[in-house]
Design a protein around this motif. Structure first.
Motif, short mmCIF file in Angstrom:
data_model
loop_
_atom_site.label_atom_id
_atom_site.label_comp_id
_atom_site.label_asym_id
_atom_site.label_seq_id
_atom_site.Cartn_x
_atom_site.Cartn_y
_atom_site.Cartn_z
N LYS A 270 0.84 -1.19 0.00
CA LYS A 270 0.00 0.00 0.00
C LYS A 270 0.88 1.24 0.00
N CYS A 271 0.23 2.38 -0.19
CA CYS A 271 0.97 3.64 -0.14
C CYS A 271 1.48 3.88 1.28
N TRP B 284 0.94 9.28 1.64
CA TRP B 284 0.62 9.36 0.22
C TRP B 284 -0.65 8.57 -0.04
N GLN B 285 -1.39 8.97 -1.05
CA GLN B 285 -2.61 8.28 -1.42
C GLN B 285 -2.82 8.40 -2.93
N ARG C 262 -1.67 5.77 -7.70
CA ARG C 262 -0.23 5.64 -7.91
C ARG C 262 0.57 6.29 -6.78
N CYS C 263 -0.08 6.49 -5.65
CA CYS C 263 0.57 7.11 -4.48
C CYS C 263 1.17 8.47 -4.84
N PHE D 193 6.01 2.00 -1.26
CA PHE D 193 5.14 2.35 -2.38
C PHE D 193 4.84 1.12 -3.19
N CYS D 194 3.69 1.09 -3.81
CA CYS D 194 3.38 -0.02 -4.73
C CYS D 194 4.25 0.10 -5.97
#
Length: 110
Positions: A7-8, A16-17, A20-21, A105-106
């Protein structure tokens, strides 16, 4: 790709959200171990010291490490090691692409 295995990065205060974060949320806040948390990013991202020295404007995802004499912004996840006059920064965990870590991050496929 939205089928990431992680996840972010973020917590209840900042991070982050987005798919794509790419978007930040929250505000900076006093880093763990900060020497003068009363002057640390009180909702406005300004990391200052009470001695009249330089004030820094941190990013939404940074933490503030400060004493009464010096201040600095540090990356998300960092902790502060502050003495009477200055702080050093301990960086947060390092993430490696392709290795599952809920704080990473993804990885994105393009």
């Amino acid at each position: 790709s939205s089928d990431c295995s992680c996840k972010c990065r973020g917590n209840g205060r900042q991070g982050w959200q987005g798919d794509r974060c790419e978007q930040t949320y929250g505000r900076c806040y006093p880093g763990e171990g900060s020497g003068n948390p009363g002057n640390s990013c009180n909702g406005n991202n300004h990391c200052r010291n009470s001695g009249g020295g330089t004030s820094h404007v941190c990013r939404d995802t940074e933490v503030c490490c400060n004493t009464s004499f010096k201040s600095q912004c540090a990356p998300y996840g960092s902790t502060c090691s502050c003495g009477a006059f200055s702080c050093s920064v301990r960086l947060g965990r390092v993430c490696f692409p392709g290795v599952f870590n809920p704080d990473c991050f993804c990885p994105h496929e393009h």
